[in-house]
Design a protein around this motif. Structure first.
Motif, PDB file in Angstrom:
ATOM      1  N   VAL A 195      41.850  55.030  35.741  1.00 21.43           N
ATOM      2  CA  VAL A 195      41.204  53.779  36.145  1.00 21.43           C
ATOM      3  C   VAL A 195      41.901  53.197  37.371  1.00 21.43           C
ATOM      4  CG1 VAL A 195      40.594  51.413  35.442  1.00 21.43           C
ATOM      5  CG2 VAL A 195      40.589  53.261  33.748  1.00 21.43           C
ATOM      6  N   PHE A 196      41.133  52.769  38.355  1.00 23.43           N
ATOM      7  CA  PHE A 196      41.666  52.001  39.483  1.00 23.43           C
ATOM      8  C   PHE A 196      41.066  50.603  39.432  1.00 23.43           C
ATOM      9  CE2 PHE A 196      43.345  50.877  43.522  1.00 23.43           C
ATOM     10  CZ  PHE A 196      42.385  50.077  44.118  1.00 23.43           C
ATOM     11  N   ILE A 197      41.926  49.602  39.619  1.00 21.13           N
ATOM     12  CA  ILE A 197      41.449  48.220  39.676  1.00 21.13           C
ATOM     13  C   ILE A 197      41.876  47.639  41.018  1.00 21.13           C
ATOM     14  CG2 ILE A 197      41.464  45.960  38.566  1.00 21.13           C
ATOM     15  CD1 ILE A 197      42.777  47.431  36.129  1.00 21.13           C
ATOM     16  N   GLY A 198      40.921  47.156  41.823  1.00 20.49           N
ATOM     17  CA  GLY A 198      41.249  46.461  43.070  1.00 20.49           C
ATOM     18  C   GLY A 198      41.238  44.966  42.794  1.00 20.49           C
ATOM     19  N   THR A 199      42.382  44.313  43.030  1.00 23.72           N
ATOM     20  CA  THR A 199      42.466  42.880  42.759  1.00 23.72           C
ATOM     21  C   THR A 199      42.684  42.123  44.064  1.00 23.72           C
ATOM     22  OG1 THR A 199      44.838  43.079  42.390  1.00 23.72           O
ATOM     23  CG2 THR A 199      43.419  43.199  40.463  1.00 23.72           C
ATOM     24  N   THR A 200      42.518  40.827  44.024  1.00 27.53           N
ATOM     25  CA  THR A 200      42.587  40.049  45.261  1.00 27.53           C
ATOM     26  C   THR A 200      43.975  39.436  45.440  1.00 27.53           C
ATOM     27  OG1 THR A 200      41.863  38.007  44.212  1.00 27.53           O
ATOM     28  CG2 THR A 200      40.170  39.494  44.943  1.00 27.53           C
ATOM     29  N   ARG A 201      44.541  39.672  46.604  1.00 24.65           N
ATOM     30  CA  ARG A 201      45.852  39.115  46.924  1.00 24.65           C
ATOM     31  C   ARG A 201      45.709  37.668  47.351  1.00 24.65           C
ATOM     32  NH1 ARG A 201      48.133  41.849  51.561  1.00 24.65           N
ATOM     33  NH2 ARG A 201      46.160  42.928  51.694  1.00 24.65           N
ATOM     34  N   ASN A 202      46.793  36.899  47.220  1.00 27.92           N
ATOM     35  CA  ASN A 202      46.691  35.473  47.544  1.00 27.92           C
ATOM     36  C   ASN A 202      47.179  35.148  48.942  1.00 27.92           C
ATOM     37  OD1 ASN A 202      49.444  35.676  47.419  1.00 27.92           O
ATOM     38  ND2 ASN A 202      49.726  34.131  45.818  1.00 27.92           N
ATOM     39  N   ASN A 203      47.520  36.190  49.741  1.00 27.08           N
ATOM     40  CA  ASN A 203      48.010  35.858  51.071  1.00 27.08           C
ATOM     41  C   ASN A 203      47.664  36.953  52.064  1.00 27.08           C
ATOM     42  OD1 ASN A 203      50.592  37.625  51.840  1.00 27.08           O
ATOM     43  ND2 ASN A 203      50.545  37.289  49.640  1.00 27.08           N
ATOM     44  N   PHE A 204      47.523  36.573  53.307  1.00 26.42           N
ATOM     45  CA  PHE A 204      47.294  37.514  54.396  1.00 26.42           C
ATOM     46  C   PHE A 204      47.946  36.938  55.639  1.00 26.42           C
ATOM     47  CE2 PHE A 204      45.526  40.848  56.745  1.00 26.42           C
ATOM     48  CZ  PHE A 204      45.021  40.326  57.934  1.00 26.42           C
ATOM     49  N   GLU A 205      48.902  37.682  56.210  1.00 29.48           N
ATOM     50  CA  GLU A 205      49.609  37.248  57.429  1.00 29.48           C
ATOM     51  C   GLU A 205      50.085  35.800  57.323  1.00 29.48           C
ATOM     52  OE1 GLU A 205      47.041  38.107  60.725  1.00 29.48           O
ATOM     53  OE2 GLU A 205      47.519  40.253  60.658  1.00 29.48           O
ATOM     54  N   GLY A 206      50.673  35.471  56.216  1.00 27.00           N
ATOM     55  CA  GLY A 206      51.249  34.138  56.045  1.00 27.00           C
ATOM     56  C   GLY A 206      50.247  33.060  55.695  1.00 27.00           C
ATOM     57  N   LYS A 207      48.961  33.376  55.687  1.00 32.42           N
ATOM     58  CA  LYS A 207      47.964  32.367  55.332  1.00 32.42           C
ATOM     59  C   LYS A 207      47.643  32.474  53.855  1.00 32.42           C
ATOM     60  CE  LYS A 207      45.289  33.916  58.583  1.00 32.42           C
ATOM     61  NZ  LYS A 207      44.461  34.129  59.809  1.00 32.42           N
ATOM     62  N   LYS A 208      47.421  31.333  53.237  1.00 33.47           N
ATOM     63  CA  LYS A 208      47.096  31.332  51.809  1.00 33.47           C
ATOM     64  C   LYS A 208      45.612  31.631  51.641  1.00 33.47           C
ATOM     65  CE  LYS A 208      46.782  28.224  47.902  1.00 33.47           C
ATOM     66  NZ  LYS A 208      46.712  26.804  47.596  1.00 33.47           N
ATOM     67  N   VAL A 209      45.306  32.631  50.831  1.00 30.38           N
ATOM     68  CA  VAL A 209      43.910  32.974  50.554  1.00 30.38           C
ATOM     69  C   VAL A 209      43.444  32.156  49.353  1.00 30.38           C
ATOM     70  CG1 VAL A 209      42.309  34.800  49.907  1.00 30.38           C
ATOM     71  CG2 VAL A 209      44.222  35.322  51.427  1.00 30.38           C
ATOM     72  N   VAL A 210      42.396  31.389  49.570  1.00 25.38           N
ATOM     73  CA  VAL A 210      41.885  30.532  48.497  1.00 25.38           C
ATOM     74  C   VAL A 210      41.025  31.342  47.529  1.00 25.38           C
ATOM     75  CG1 VAL A 210      40.429  28.514  48.027  1.00 25.38           C
ATOM     76  CG2 VAL A 210      41.990  28.504  49.988  1.00 25.38           C
ATOM     77  N   HIS A 211      40.111  32.137  48.069  1.00 28.35           N
ATOM     78  CA  HIS A 211      39.345  33.096  47.263  1.00 28.35           C
ATOM     79  C   HIS A 211      38.688  34.096  48.212  1.00 28.35           C
ATOM     80  CE1 HIS A 211      36.023  30.019  47.875  1.00 28.35           C
ATOM     81  NE2 HIS A 211      35.426  31.115  48.273  1.00 28.35           N
ATOM     82  N   LEU A 212      38.041  35.098  47.644  1.00 27.85           N
ATOM     83  CA  LEU A 212      37.289  36.066  48.449  1.00 27.85           C
ATOM     84  C   LEU A 212      35.806  35.902  48.171  1.00 27.85           C
ATOM     85  CD1 LEU A 212      39.204  39.420  47.879  1.00 27.85           C
ATOM     86  CD2 LEU A 212      39.674  37.625  49.518  1.00 27.85           C
ATOM     87  N   GLU A 213      34.985  36.305  49.154  1.00 23.78           N
ATOM     88  CA  GLU A 213      33.538  36.375  48.918  1.00 23.78           C
ATOM     89  C   GLU A 213      33.060  37.747  49.367  1.00 23.78           C
ATOM     90  OE1 GLU A 213      32.824  31.678  49.992  1.00 23.78           O
ATOM     91  OE2 GLU A 213      31.425  33.152  50.829  1.00 23.78           O
ATOM     92  N   TYR A 214      32.284  38.383  48.523  1.00 28.20           N
ATOM     93  CA  TYR A 214      31.758  39.707  48.853  1.00 28.20           C
ATOM     94  C   TYR A 214      30.244  39.643  49.003  1.00 28.20           C
ATOM     95  CZ  TYR A 214      36.099  42.166  47.685  1.00 28.20           C
ATOM     96  OH  TYR A 214      37.381  42.641  47.666  1.00 28.20           O
ATOM     97  N   GLU A 215      29.719  40.381  49.997  1.00 24.05           N
ATOM     98  CA  GLU A 215      28.278  40.580  50.044  1.00 24.05           C
ATOM     99  C   GLU A 215      28.015  42.074  50.242  1.00 24.05           C
ATOM    100  OE1 GLU A 215      27.480  38.091  53.679  1.00 24.05           O
ATOM    101  OE2 GLU A 215      26.306  39.836  54.267  1.00 24.05           O
ATOM    102  N   ALA A 216      26.799  42.500  49.934  1.00 21.47           N
ATOM    103  CA  ALA A 216      26.501  43.929  49.996  1.00 21.47           C
ATOM    104  C   ALA A 216      25.080  44.169  50.469  1.00 21.47           C
ATOM    105  CB  ALA A 216      26.690  44.575  48.625  1.00 21.47           C
ATOM    106  N   TYR A 217      24.873  45.303  51.116  1.00 24.60           N
ATOM    107  CA  TYR A 217      23.535  45.855  51.342  1.00 24.60           C
ATOM    108  C   TYR A 217      23.291  46.642  50.054  1.00 24.60           C
ATOM    109  CZ  TYR A 217      19.877  48.532  53.910  1.00 24.60           C
ATOM    110  OH  TYR A 217      18.708  49.114  54.355  1.00 24.60           O
ATOM    111  N   THR A 218      22.777  45.948  49.074  1.00 24.58           N
ATOM    112  CA  THR A 218      22.851  46.428  47.693  1.00 24.58           C
ATOM    113  C   THR A 218      22.236  47.798  47.487  1.00 24.58           C
ATOM    114  OG1 THR A 218      22.589  44.117  47.098  1.00 24.58           O
ATOM    115  CG2 THR A 218      22.505  45.704  45.312  1.00 24.58           C
ATOM    116  N   SER A 219      21.019  47.996  47.961  1.00 23.99           N
ATOM    117  CA  SER A 219      20.353  49.277  47.686  1.00 23.99           C
ATOM    118  C   SER A 219      21.112  50.422  48.342  1.00 23.99           C
ATOM    119  CB  SER A 219      18.903  49.238  48.150  1.00 23.99           C
ATOM    120  OG  SER A 219      18.821  48.806  49.498  1.00 23.99           O
ATOM    121  N   MET A 220      21.590  50.205  49.581  1.00 27.80           N
ATOM    122  CA  MET A 220      22.318  51.287  50.242  1.00 27.80           C
ATOM    123  C   MET A 220      23.718  51.467  49.637  1.00 27.80           C
ATOM    124  SD  MET A 220      23.074  51.893  54.255  1.00 27.80           S
ATOM    125  CE  MET A 220      23.975  53.346  54.796  1.00 27.80           C
TER     126      MET A 220
END
Lengths: 83, 155
Positions: free
Chosen positions: B38-63
């Motif tokens: 099993v692989f689980i991708g989780t969201t980190r809380n920081n990027f280049e010293g900036k605090k990440v509040v949350h992530l948003e994902y969108e997709a071209y769902t059918s493709m």
């Protein structure tokens, strides 16, 4: 007449997620991009970072000749970041 | 082979609800298999010293679903003993530390499922039309996977 779908940054720049555009039945992928930029000039800034998906297959912007059928789906694909 | 062991299946789902490791691993469990990786991708809380509040994902769902299906087909060609494959990816808002993607693969012995899971996540990052937006405290950023061949190389 094709459906054009916009995602991520390209949807923000175009200001919409989908529309119907009239394009020639045979165009190169680069010509298709130029048709789209005529309608949405703000998209020009991402030209070097996008590819198309035509009928859900990736196509680079370039000389590749596309044969489009009415109702075909063309998507503007900025760099992906899934996973 | 015993009928009850079932036909190899691909379980692909894009959904906005919280992902469940139990649910995804149970999809691939099979009596013939001694290994589930099993692989689980989780969201980190920081990027280049900036605090990440949350992530948003969108997709071209059918493709996205059809590209994941292609990955599953490739996995079965490379590792024929693989039994079941499950790929669940979350869309919409994903809070910090929650899973954005879970991949589970079952096989009779562990080597194949471990290798297949690695292949799945690496290929997903290179080819599946899903986009992640990192929301910081006062700005946001569309991310670009380094695996994506049409992204600018310097980021």
């Amino acid at each position: 007449q094709v459906s054009v779908l916009y995602f991520a940054r390209s949807a923000e720049l175009a200001g919409l997620r989908s529309e119907t555009l009239w394009v020639p039945r045979q165009v190169t992928s680069l010509q298709l991009w130029e048709e789209i930029v005529k309608v949405h000039p703000r998209l020009a800034v991402i030209r070097d970072q996008v590819v198309f998906a035509v009928r859900q297959e990736y196509v680079l912007l370039g000389d590749q000749l596309l044969v489009l059928q009415p109702g075909d789906e063309v998507a503007v694909i900025p760099p992906i970041s899934g996973g | 082979m015993d009928e009850s062991e079932g036909v190899p299946e691909d379980f692909i789902k894009l959904k906005s609800e919280k992902l469940s490791v139990d649910e995804v691993s149970e999809l691939v469990v099979s009596p013939c298999c001694g290994a589930v990786s099993v692989f689980i991708g989780t969201t980190r809380n920081n990027f280049e010293g900036k605090k990440v509040v949350h992530l948003e994902y969108e997709a071209y769902t059918s493709m996205a679903e059809s590209e994941i299906k292609k990955i599953c087909r490739d996995v079965r060609q490379k590792w024929p003993s693989i039994k079941h494959i499950a790929v669940h990816h979350r869309l919409g808002v994903v809070p910090i530390t929650e899973a954005s993607v879970i991949i589970a693969v079952s096989s009779p012995h562990r080597a194949e499922s471990l290798e297949a899971v690695t292949y799945c996540i690496n290929t997903l990052k290179a080819s599946v039309p899903i986009w992640k937006k990192e929301i910081y405290e006062d700005e946001y950023s569309w991310k670009e996977n380094k695996e994506c061949f049409w992204a600018n190389s310097e980021k």
